[in-house]
Enzyme design. Structure first.
Site, short mmCIF file in Angstrom:
data_model
loop_
_atom_site.label_atom_id
_atom_site.label_comp_id
_atom_site.label_asym_id
_atom_site.label_seq_id
_atom_site.Cartn_x
_atom_site.Cartn_y
_atom_site.Cartn_z
N ALA A 50 0.85 -1.19 0.00
CA ALA A 50 0.00 0.00 0.00
C ALA A 50 0.89 1.25 0.00
CB ALA A 50 -0.89 -0.02 1.23
N GLN A 103 1.38 3.46 2.22
CA GLN A 103 2.13 3.58 3.48
C GLN A 103 2.65 2.22 3.95
OE1 GLN A 103 3.35 6.00 5.30
NE2 GLN A 103 2.63 7.53 3.84
N SER A 104 3.06 1.39 3.02
CA SER A 104 3.53 0.04 3.37
C SER A 104 4.82 0.07 4.19
CB SER A 104 3.77 -0.74 2.08
OG SER A 104 4.47 -1.93 2.35
N ASN A 105 4.77 -0.56 5.36
CA ASN A 105 5.99 -0.72 6.17
C ASN A 105 6.90 -1.75 5.53
OD1 ASN A 105 5.07 0.94 8.50
ND2 ASN A 105 3.47 -0.62 8.54
N ALA A 113 7.24 -2.33 2.34
CA ALA A 113 7.96 -1.72 1.22
C ALA A 113 9.15 -0.91 1.73
CB ALA A 113 7.00 -0.83 0.42
#
Ligand SMILES: Cc1ncc(COP(=O)(O)O)c(C=O)c1O
Length: 326
Positions: free
Chosen positions: A73, A75-77, A79
């Protein structure tokens, strides 16, 4: 033991601390509460993916990859931590993120940029399919891509949480402590599957309970069944799981994935103001809100000892300033 023959590179700061939360417990009139600080795994502000990436990056390096591709997403952690791990090992990183580029880059997305990741916006397209296309494009350019699935939740990444259970059990032994329950957010399922495999292999007696942030219980349990079987098989473990081993709470989905509501807002403030502990807006805020509700409803009794596994996600707080201050 368990994962010692798997290729692994050192990334995470381990073991993560195991701490008491007496003021939160008192505020809730609830059970003894402990927290496992995987928000302190050290990789570009920490989080659960550092443990998975130790195995995933080792596999990528063994396969001579030069480019890591993953998805998430905005705000992917996952990623952000993948971008950091790739940078640390001199690999390129391409992130396929849902939706369109927001006008303001903050939180994890800002960190993705600082970490040098190339970002591709997926819009409404299927991210897995888009990762395949990006990989083909890179191969045409003579690069050697390695795809990490969303959340790093395949048997390779999941091994990180099998190891994490080993780490927890050692910490509990030293302190002569026993846990009734372990509670944490569950998304793509790798954290829960790894903890379940580790717990079963080690004979850990506490209940492993995931608080879903996005999927309903039936969907997640089907995913977990597959992932625990594949992970156990990949580690050469002959384990069998009963229906009651699969515990997923799906009462806390609110208005959907990554949508902050009053329960998350309350949980974030309560942990901050009783323990000086920051939890994230998407995963750990929601799981803590679930934990608080289960205590208030008397489902977790006052005589129990409950561990909250803090899987990170705090950089996303900055992207939720408006929702937090409303
Ligand atoms: C902070 C945080 N906690 C928990 C999870 C869920 O972990 P899993 O995908 O292994 O279920 C994620 C996944 O991205 C996460 O970023």
């Amino acid at each position: 033991m368990l994962t010692e023959n798997l290729p692994r590179v050192p990334i995470a700061h381990l073991p993560t601390p195991l701490e008491e939360m007496p003021r939160l417990s008192e505020a809730l009139g609830g059970p003894r509460l402990l927290v496992k600080r995987d928000d302190q795994t050290g990789l570009a502000t920490g989080g659960n993916k550092a443990r998975k990436l130790e195995f995933l990056l080792a596999d990528a390096l063994e396969k001579q990859a030069d480019t890591i591709i993953t998805a998430g997403a905005v705000q992917s952690n996952h990623a952000r931590q993948t971008a950091a791990a790739a940078a640390k090992f001199g690999l390129r990183c391409c992130l396929v993120l849902s939706g369109q580029s927001p006008s303001r880059w903050t939180g994890n997305l800002l960190l993705d940029e600082l970490l040098g990741a190339e970002i591709r916006w997926a819009g409404e397209r299927d991210r897995a399919q888009m990762m395949e296309e990006v990989a083909e494009e890179m191969m045409r350019l003579g690069r050697r891509p390695y795809i990490i699935p969303v959340g790093g939740s395949n048997p390779v990444g999941t091994a990180g949480y099998v190891m994490a259970m080993l780490e927890l059990v050692a910490q509990l032994e030293v302190r002569d402590l026993q846990l009734d329950r372990v509670i944490f957010p569950t998304g793509s399922g790798g954290t829960q599957a790894g903890l379940m495999v580790g717990a079963k292999a080690l004979g850990f007696a506490g209940r492993i309970e995931g608080v879903s942030v996005s999927a309903t219980q039936d969907v997640l349990e089907a995913r977990l069944e597959e992932l625990v079987a594949e992970t156990a098989a990949s580690l050469g473990l002959d384990l069998s799981f009963a229906d009651e081993d699969f515990i997923v709470h799906d009462d806390y989905l609110g208005e959907g994935y990554a949508r902050m509501g009053p329960p998350e807002r309350e949980a974030i403030r309560l942990a901050a103001r009783t323990e000086g502990l920051l939890v994230g807006p998407v995963y750990t805020g929601r799981a803590l809100a679930g934990l608080i509700d289960l205590i208030r409803r008397g489902i977790f009794g006052p005589d129990e000892t409950v561990l909250f596994w803090h899987t990170g996600g705090t950089p996303a707080l900055f992207a939720y300033a408006d929702e937090l201050l409303c």
